[in-house]
Design a protein around this motif. Sequence first.
Motif, PDB file in Angstrom:
ATOM      1  N   ALA A   1       0.850  -1.209   0.000  1.00  0.00           N
ATOM      2  CA  ALA A   1       0.000   0.000   0.000  1.00  0.00           C
ATOM      3  C   ALA A   1       0.881   1.254   0.000  1.00  0.00           C
ATOM      4  CB  ALA A   1      -0.935  -0.008   1.199  1.00  0.00           C
ATOM      5  N   ALA A   2       1.950   1.230   0.794  1.00  0.00           N
ATOM      6  CA  ALA A   2       2.851   2.386   0.847  1.00  0.00           C
ATOM      7  C   ALA A   2       3.576   2.557  -0.487  1.00  0.00           C
ATOM      8  CB  ALA A   2       3.862   2.210   1.978  1.00  0.00           C
TER       9      ALA A   2
ATOM     10  N   ARG B   1       2.397   1.719  -3.463  1.00  0.00           N
ATOM     11  CA  ARG B   1       1.452   2.312  -4.424  1.00  0.00           C
ATOM     12  C   ARG B   1       1.221   3.785  -4.123  1.00  0.00           C
ATOM     13  NH1 ARG B   1      -2.544  -2.336  -3.147  1.00  0.00           N
ATOM     14  NH2 ARG B   1      -1.779  -4.062  -4.408  1.00  0.00           N
ATOM     15  N   CYS B   2       1.278   4.106  -2.854  1.00  0.00           N
ATOM     16  CA  CYS B   2       0.985   5.482  -2.435  1.00  0.00           C
ATOM     17  C   CYS B   2       2.146   6.438  -2.746  1.00  0.00           C
ATOM     18  CB  CYS B   2       0.699   5.466  -0.939  1.00  0.00           C
ATOM     19  SG  CYS B   2       0.126   7.023  -0.281  1.00  0.00           S
TER      20      CYS B   2
ATOM     21  N   ARG C   1       5.553   5.519  -4.234  1.00  0.00           N
ATOM     22  CA  ARG C   1       6.571   5.283  -5.264  1.00  0.00           C
ATOM     23  C   ARG C   1       6.044   5.400  -6.683  1.00  0.00           C
ATOM     24  NH1 ARG C   1      11.271   2.577  -3.008  1.00  0.00           N
ATOM     25  NH2 ARG C   1      11.252   3.277  -0.860  1.00  0.00           N
TER      26      ARG C   1
ATOM     27  N   TYR D   1      -0.211   6.262 -10.987  1.00  0.00           N
ATOM     28  CA  TYR D   1      -0.880   5.502 -12.051  1.00  0.00           C
ATOM     29  C   TYR D   1      -1.753   6.416 -12.907  1.00  0.00           C
ATOM     30  CZ  TYR D   1       0.162   1.681  -8.813  1.00  0.00           C
ATOM     31  OH  TYR D   1       0.787   0.806  -7.969  1.00  0.00           O
TER      32      TYR D   1
ATOM     33  N   LEU E   1      -6.547  12.976  -2.501  1.00  0.00           N
ATOM     34  CA  LEU E   1      -6.750  11.647  -1.900  1.00  0.00           C
ATOM     35  C   LEU E   1      -5.456  10.858  -1.619  1.00  0.00           C
ATOM     36  CD1 LEU E   1      -9.101  10.003  -0.814  1.00  0.00           C
ATOM     37  CD2 LEU E   1      -9.275   8.884  -3.022  1.00  0.00           C
ATOM     38  N   PRO E   2      -4.537  10.741  -2.591  1.00  0.00           N
ATOM     39  CA  PRO E   2      -3.305  10.006  -2.255  1.00  0.00           C
ATOM     40  C   PRO E   2      -2.511  10.680  -1.140  1.00  0.00           C
ATOM     41  CG  PRO E   2      -3.310  10.678  -4.586  1.00  0.00           C
ATOM     42  CD  PRO E   2      -4.563  11.182  -3.989  1.00  0.00           C
TER      43      PRO E   2
ATOM     44  N   ILE F   1      -3.941  12.255   1.383  1.00  0.00           N
ATOM     45  CA  ILE F   1      -4.642  11.875   2.625  1.00  0.00           C
ATOM     46  C   ILE F   1      -4.099  10.522   3.080  1.00  0.00           C
ATOM     47  CG2 ILE F   1      -6.868  11.151   3.601  1.00  0.00           C
ATOM     48  CD1 ILE F   1      -8.242  13.200   1.812  1.00  0.00           C
ATOM     49  N   PHE F   2      -3.990   9.580   2.119  1.00  0.00           N
ATOM     50  CA  PHE F   2      -3.479   8.252   2.469  1.00  0.00           C
ATOM     51  C   PHE F   2      -2.031   8.319   2.963  1.00  0.00           C
ATOM     52  CE2 PHE F   2      -6.669   6.585  -0.826  1.00  0.00           C
ATOM     53  CZ  PHE F   2      -7.627   6.392   0.149  1.00  0.00           C
ATOM     54  N   ALA F   3      -1.296   9.321   2.489  1.00  0.00           N
ATOM     55  CA  ALA F   3       0.106   9.446   2.908  1.00  0.00           C
ATOM     56  C   ALA F   3       0.232  10.185   4.237  1.00  0.00           C
ATOM     57  CB  ALA F   3       0.900  10.169   1.826  1.00  0.00           C
ATOM     58  N   GLY F   4      -0.895  10.675   4.759  1.00  0.00           N
ATOM     59  CA  GLY F   4      -0.877  11.340   6.061  1.00  0.00           C
ATOM     60  C   GLY F   4      -0.365  12.775   6.015  1.00  0.00           C
TER      61      GLY F   4
ATOM     62  N   ARG G   1      -1.636  19.642   1.855  1.00  0.00           N
ATOM     63  CA  ARG G   1      -2.115  18.883   0.693  1.00  0.00           C
ATOM     64  C   ARG G   1      -3.012  19.734  -0.199  1.00  0.00           C
ATOM     65  NH1 ARG G   1      -5.194  15.328   4.861  1.00  0.00           N
ATOM     66  NH2 ARG G   1      -7.316  16.074   4.656  1.00  0.00           N
TER      67      ARG G   1
ATOM     68  N   ARG H   1      -3.018  13.844 -10.070  1.00  0.00           N
ATOM     69  CA  ARG H   1      -3.182  12.919  -8.944  1.00  0.00           C
ATOM     70  C   ARG H   1      -2.005  11.952  -8.863  1.00  0.00           C
ATOM     71  NH1 ARG H   1      -8.282   8.918  -8.882  1.00  0.00           N
ATOM     72  NH2 ARG H   1      -7.003   7.868 -10.445  1.00  0.00           N
TER      73      ARG H   1
END
Lengths: 225, 243
Positions: free
Chosen positions: B82-83, B85-86, B88, B91, B110-111, B113-116, B122, B158
């Motif tokens: 998951a990290a 894809r987030c 490195r 897509y 959104l990405p 947010i997932f990365a904190g 952001r 994105r």
Amino acid sequence: MEQQRPIEEQIDLPFLESLRISFQSLKIRFGRSIITTAGITLGIAFLVSVWTNNEIEFALQESGRSSEITNIDEAAEQGISTKDIWLIIMSLIVCVVGIANSMLMAVTERFREIGTMKCLGALDGFVVRLFLLESGFQGFAGALIGALIGLLGAVILGLKNYGLDLFFYFPLLPARPENGPFQLGVLLLILFGCVLGMILAVIGSSFPAWRAAKLPPAEAMRTEV
Amino acid sequence: MPDIVVKTEDVVKEYRMGSNVLRALDGINIEIQRGEYISLMGPSGSGKSTLFNMIGALDRPTEGEVYIDGQNMSHLSQRQIAAFRCHRVGYIFQSYNLLNVRTAHGNVTLPMIFAGIPEKQRNEKAEKLLDKVGLGDRMYHLPDELSGGQRQRVAIARALANDPSIILADEPTANLDTITGREIIDLIKQLNTEQGVTVISATHDLKMLDVSDRIVDIRDGLVERIRNRDEIEIEVGEVGGHE
């Protein structure tokens, strides 16, 4: 140098962030959410109306006001008739199947979205939590509205059958606990309806959401509905 | 020594459909260097999208290994994937794959947010990226209110959100007209040259040829040949002549 840089572990998102994303999703998809919620509302409305109707009948039987009953002692002894139990169980089944179906559809049409979120770095658990929150809220709201509609339906039918006597003997609280689980009283029944709606919605959506979250993203995005 | 960012070793992917087994990849071996612009070319069903999915950790190979930054992808935990894809990879898909419930800005954040990444940071970065792809004035529109080219620009913004070292683009121009497709290719090429991002693109768009450093021709799940840029330029001239 970037080469050989170890790959770190993905972090968990704060609960508030999940809550915010799920509410935003419900808000923008409002029309679709209403249809899904309507499925829950109808199921619970049916259940609550059948059940409340039954409780009203029972309460009036006990008070001797029922027009349908000739032998009050016998009715009180029997509590609830087999026909009524059958009807309640049937309405429960209709409710379970209806809610499970609408939640399943709502999640399945979002497989691509789940795959995309995973591409962007969402953990499986986050995806499931998002659907859990959305469906829990939909389930509760839908069931509450359904319970109130069901209650209203039962009251109207009661008024037609028994007139204003209905309100004197209205079974708000559990009548006779020794008569078993079918004498909940209307207040508890509404609460039961809400909890049931919420639980069914959550179960109905979390299973397909969990299945989709476990799929590799490429497969989730390939899924056609 | 060349800095290898992606390496595949005998990658095989089989799909089971009932009793039939379809071998989409039949033992792929390629090495991609950091900063390269690689095009995976081949007709529909050749396996190029499947290979794309393997390199991007979007699917698991049936056999063989994929190494990214020297790490064997099959040895990573779910959290590490998951990290990966987030952080490195960015897509870009043929059908954009934007979340329709989020605005252009919401899709780009959104990405992050997932990365904190904190909200203020952001939001600023999303604005900067959307500006960069030429959508500064349509940031708060939903994807349904944007044209195909604009949606693909959102997808590019994105993809860049967490400063990935690899951009994976699966037929990014397939749903676009020639001029818009050209603009998207130029934008991706610009990222490649200016920021040194490695670009790996599955395509059968001939316009992609003249921006690629190397072209990997895939046929029937195998690498048919690998061509370098100097060989390509001659062929592009020929292709242009036939059009």
